[in-house]
Scaffold this active site. Structure first.
Site, PDB file in Angstrom:
ATOM      1  CG  ASN A  24      -1.782   1.142   1.376  1.00  0.00           C
ATOM      2  OD1 ASN A  24      -1.745   2.052   0.546  1.00  0.00           O
ATOM      3  ND2 ASN A  24      -2.582   1.151   2.422  1.00  0.00           N
TER       4      ASN A  24
ATOM      5  NE  ARG B  61      -6.006   1.762   0.084  1.00  0.00           N
ATOM      6  CZ  ARG B  61      -6.161   2.425   1.220  1.00  0.00           C
ATOM      7  NH1 ARG B  61      -5.238   2.338   2.149  1.00  0.00           N
ATOM      8  NH2 ARG B  61      -7.230   3.137   1.437  1.00  0.00           N
TER       9      ARG B  61
ATOM     10  CG  HIS C  41     -11.634   4.171   3.525  1.00  0.00           C
ATOM     11  ND1 HIS C  41     -12.183   5.280   4.117  1.00  0.00           N
ATOM     12  CD2 HIS C  41     -10.297   4.303   3.657  1.00  0.00           C
ATOM     13  CE1 HIS C  41     -11.213   6.065   4.578  1.00  0.00           C
ATOM     14  NE2 HIS C  41     -10.058   5.485   4.309  1.00  0.00           N
TER      15      HIS C  41
ATOM     16  CG  ASN D 145      -4.251   9.504  10.261  1.00  0.00           C
ATOM     17  OD1 ASN D 145      -4.573  10.398  11.050  1.00  0.00           O
ATOM     18  ND2 ASN D 145      -3.103   8.879  10.311  1.00  0.00           N
TER      19      ASN D 145
ATOM     20  NE  ARG E  68      -7.396  12.492   3.617  1.00  0.00           N
ATOM     21  CZ  ARG E  68      -7.581  11.184   3.385  1.00  0.00           C
ATOM     22  NH1 ARG E  68      -8.614  10.784   2.685  1.00  0.00           N
ATOM     23  NH2 ARG E  68      -6.733  10.299   3.842  1.00  0.00           N
TER      24      ARG E  68
ATOM     25  CG  ASP F 163      -2.438  10.695  16.925  1.00  0.00           C
ATOM     26  OD1 ASP F 163      -1.690   9.934  16.300  1.00  0.00           O
ATOM     27  OD2 ASP F 163      -3.109  10.347  17.924  1.00  0.00           O
TER      28      ASP F 163
ATOM     29  NE  ARG G   9      -2.529   6.546  20.377  1.00  0.00           N
ATOM     30  CZ  ARG G   9      -1.866   5.428  20.125  1.00  0.00           C
ATOM     31  NH1 ARG G   9      -1.726   4.523  21.056  1.00  0.00           N
ATOM     32  NH2 ARG G   9      -1.355   5.197  18.945  1.00  0.00           N
TER      33      ARG G   9
ATOM     34  N   GLY H 105      -8.138   2.783  13.082  1.00  0.00           N
ATOM     35  CA  GLY H 105      -7.474   3.246  14.312  1.00  0.00           C
ATOM     36  C   GLY H 105      -8.403   3.821  15.370  1.00  0.00           C
ATOM     37  CB  ILE H 106     -10.664   6.758  15.430  1.00  0.00           C
ATOM     38  CG1 ILE H 106      -9.479   7.724  15.249  1.00  0.00           C
ATOM     39  CG2 ILE H 106     -11.724   7.352  16.340  1.00  0.00           C
ATOM     40  CD1 ILE H 106      -9.813   8.995  14.469  1.00  0.00           C
TER      41      ILE H 106
ATOM     42  CD  GLU I  18      -9.251  -1.759  14.074  1.00  0.00           C
ATOM     43  OE1 GLU I  18      -8.196  -2.111  14.630  1.00  0.00           O
ATOM     44  OE2 GLU I  18      -9.389  -1.761  12.835  1.00  0.00           O
ATOM     45  CG  ASN I  19      -7.288   1.179  18.930  1.00  0.00           C
ATOM     46  OD1 ASN I  19      -7.119   0.126  19.536  1.00  0.00           O
ATOM     47  ND2 ASN I  19      -6.842   1.367  17.699  1.00  0.00           N
TER      48      ASN I  19
ATOM     49  CD  GLU J 120      -7.340  -0.437   4.446  1.00  0.00           C
ATOM     50  OE1 GLU J 120      -6.593  -0.171   5.416  1.00  0.00           O
ATOM     51  OE2 GLU J 120      -7.827   0.437   3.720  1.00  0.00           O
TER      52      GLU J 120
HETATM   53  P1  AMP Z   1      -5.372   4.653  11.111  1.00  0.00           P
HETATM   54  O1  AMP Z   1      -5.337   5.649   9.993  1.00  0.00           O
HETATM   55  O2  AMP Z   1      -6.396   3.583  10.920  1.00  0.00           O
HETATM   56  O3  AMP Z   1      -4.013   4.112  11.440  1.00  0.00           O
HETATM   57  O4  AMP Z   1      -5.855   5.447  12.420  1.00  0.00           O
HETATM   58  C1  AMP Z   1      -5.120   6.519  12.960  1.00  0.00           C
HETATM   59  C2  AMP Z   1      -5.951   7.187  14.061  1.00  0.00           C
HETATM   60  O5  AMP Z   1      -6.309   6.205  15.041  1.00  0.00           O
HETATM   61  C3  AMP Z   1      -5.209   8.294  14.801  1.00  0.00           C
HETATM   62  O6  AMP Z   1      -6.081   9.392  15.017  1.00  0.00           O
HETATM   63  C4  AMP Z   1      -4.832   7.642  16.120  1.00  0.00           C
HETATM   64  O7  AMP Z   1      -4.760   8.557  17.180  1.00  0.00           O
HETATM   65  C5  AMP Z   1      -5.960   6.662  16.335  1.00  0.00           C
HETATM   66  N1  AMP Z   1      -5.498   5.528  17.144  1.00  0.00           N
HETATM   67  C6  AMP Z   1      -4.713   4.521  16.724  1.00  0.00           C
HETATM   68  N2  AMP Z   1      -4.458   3.671  17.749  1.00  0.00           N
HETATM   69  C7  AMP Z   1      -5.077   4.159  18.834  1.00  0.00           C
HETATM   70  C8  AMP Z   1      -5.212   3.742  20.201  1.00  0.00           C
HETATM   71  N3  AMP Z   1      -4.623   2.638  20.646  1.00  0.00           N
HETATM   72  N4  AMP Z   1      -5.970   4.492  21.025  1.00  0.00           N
HETATM   73  C9  AMP Z   1      -6.583   5.602  20.574  1.00  0.00           C
HETATM   74  N5  AMP Z   1      -6.486   6.062  19.303  1.00  0.00           N
HETATM   75  C10 AMP Z   1      -5.762   5.345  18.445  1.00  0.00           C
END
Ligand code: AMP
Length: 395
Positions: free
Chosen positions: A8, A93, A181, A211, A241, A283, A285, A328-329, A331-332, A379
């Site tokens: 990717n 990808r 996506h 992101n 974005r 970010d 987090r 990321g967001i 799932e977490n 992915e």
């Molecule tokens: P991605 O583009 O799927 O990698 O997601 C990135 C986003 O997910 C960012 O805003 C990160 O802050 C958030 N993120 C990734 N891992 C965590 C985590 N363990 N806890 C909270 N936010 C997370």
């Protein structure tokens, strides 16, 4: 023994995964990782399937190899890491398959020409995807390469979901809503069919919140509507974005504020979203840990926009049986999930606070009419699955 590689390739990063094959020819993760910081000070990191670091290398900014040279280094590292395994194909990808490509395709010169022609529709992504294909082709001309399109999953949406209210000639020229996506949504839909066939057969909204962020409304595992449109700029607020915007703002920025098209592009893709509103970080987090009121405002807007778009998609599929959070967001971040679910309480969505805080696979209360799940996306695995299927079909 055989292996496949998933790539990717973006403007400043390359994500990759190496898979060996199990007895039935299915992909088994051998290692995965990324090169980040391309163009500044690149860093290659990789972990094996158990999470053990198997590569960690940095290049100084003043002697950094370019994109192609890094890909060559990565490929050589991958081949070396796989040892006795022979790489039989590389899957990529590719962000845009236009209206023509509704399924993954083996790369040949004619396909590359057709995909080059789509670069103006995804100028920040498509050229990097294609240059990775060309680099691998130069290294190993006989190695089959498979292009997997982010638009393909949305290809068969109803016509009404693909149109802008613009003159029809523009639609016919390709100015229409494509959706992105797709590899993530396809993976999530397939996983859902395994873990919860009843939910997968119903009306589900998948929320890919990373992101980049978008929503996809599915009926029986097929995309019916999605928030991204002509570009990956549309829909939800994202890390950097803007998401959907009154088009009048774009006109105003250019005609009244004197921004050039390149400056507007930079503003909308790289300086807006969570970063723009918070003035602090893209970010989630980092923003969640900040006490600054601007961070709170950015998070509030992110959740509000996602809730609002989700409400619209409920109408697109005529009701709701389930929600899936991923990326990321999704799932977490339990807080964002809770806010979105609470904002949809009027539609019958409920969240179990304990299950949500523990990131359980099901975060709705037992017996809830609408099931809310967390399904980690993958992915790279989806690319590997497509790649293996096409290789097998052509064997
Ligand atoms: P991605 O583009 O799927 O990698 O997601 C990135 C986003 O997910 C960012 O805003 C990160 O802050 C958030 N993120 C990734 N891992 C965590 C985590 N363990 N806890 C909270 N936010 C997370």
């Amino acid at each position: 023994m055989k292996a496949v590689v998933s790539l990717n390739s973006g403007s400043s990063s390359i994500k990759f995964a190496l898979y060996t094959l199990d007895a039935r020819g299915g992909p088994v993760l051998a290692a995965g990782g990324k090169i980040e910081g391309i163009g500044t000070a690149p860093r290659l990191t990789a972990r094996d399937a158990a999470g053990v670091v198997v590569a960690d290398r940095t290049w100084p900014a003043d002697a950094a190899p370019d994109h192609g040279a890094l890909l060559e280094t990565l490929f050589a590292w991958g081949v070396d890491h796989l040892g006795d395994h022979e790489v039989i194909a590389v899957g990529h990808r590719v962000v845009h398959g236009g209206t023509a490509f509704a399924a993954p395709r083996r790369v040949d010169p004619a396909l590359l020409d057709a995909l080059d022609a789509l670069s103006p529709l995804a100028p920040l992504h498509q050229p990097h995807n294609l240059s990775a294909i060309r680099t691998i082709a130069a290294l190993r001309p006989d190695l089959p390469q498979i292009a997997c399109f982010d638009t393909a999953f949305h290809h068969d949406r109803p016509e009404v979901a693909t149109r802008f209210a613009l003159p029809r000639a523009l639609h016919d020229e390709g100015i229409r809503r494509y959706g992105f996506h797709g590899l993530s949504y396809e993976y999530v839909a397939a996983r859902l069919a395994q873990v919860d066939p009843a939910m997968a057969a119903g009306r589900v909204i998948a929320a890919h919140l990373g992101n980049g962020a978008s929503l996809c409304a599915m009926r029986a595992g097929r995309s019916v509507d999605t928030t991204m449109g002509f570009t990956a700029l549309d829909g939800l607020m994202m890390g950097t974005r803007s998401g959907s915007l009154d088009p009048g703002v774009v006109l105003h920025l250019q005609t009244r504020c004197g921004l050039s098209p390149a400056e507007v592009e930079d503003l909308l893709y790289k300086r807006s979203g969570l970063l723009g509103v918070s003035g602090l970080s893209s970010d989630m987090r980092a923003l969640s840990q900040s006490s600054a009121p601007e961070a709170r405002e950015a998070i509030d807007l992110f959740a509000w926009r996602a809730t609002r778009e989700m409400a619209g998609l409920i109408a697109s599929i005529g009701g709701l049986d389930g929600i899936v959070f991923t990326a990321g967001i999704g799932e977490n971040n339990a807080d964002i999930r809770a806010r979105i679910c609470q904002g949809l309480a009027w539609a019958g969505v409920a969240v179990d606070e304990t299950a949500n805080a523990r990131h359980r696979p099901i975060i709705s209360p037992p017996g809830a009419g609408i099931t809310v799940r967390v399904v980690p996306t993958d992915e790279e695995r989806m690319i590997a699955l497509h790649t293996l299927r096409l290789i097998e079909e052509n064997a």
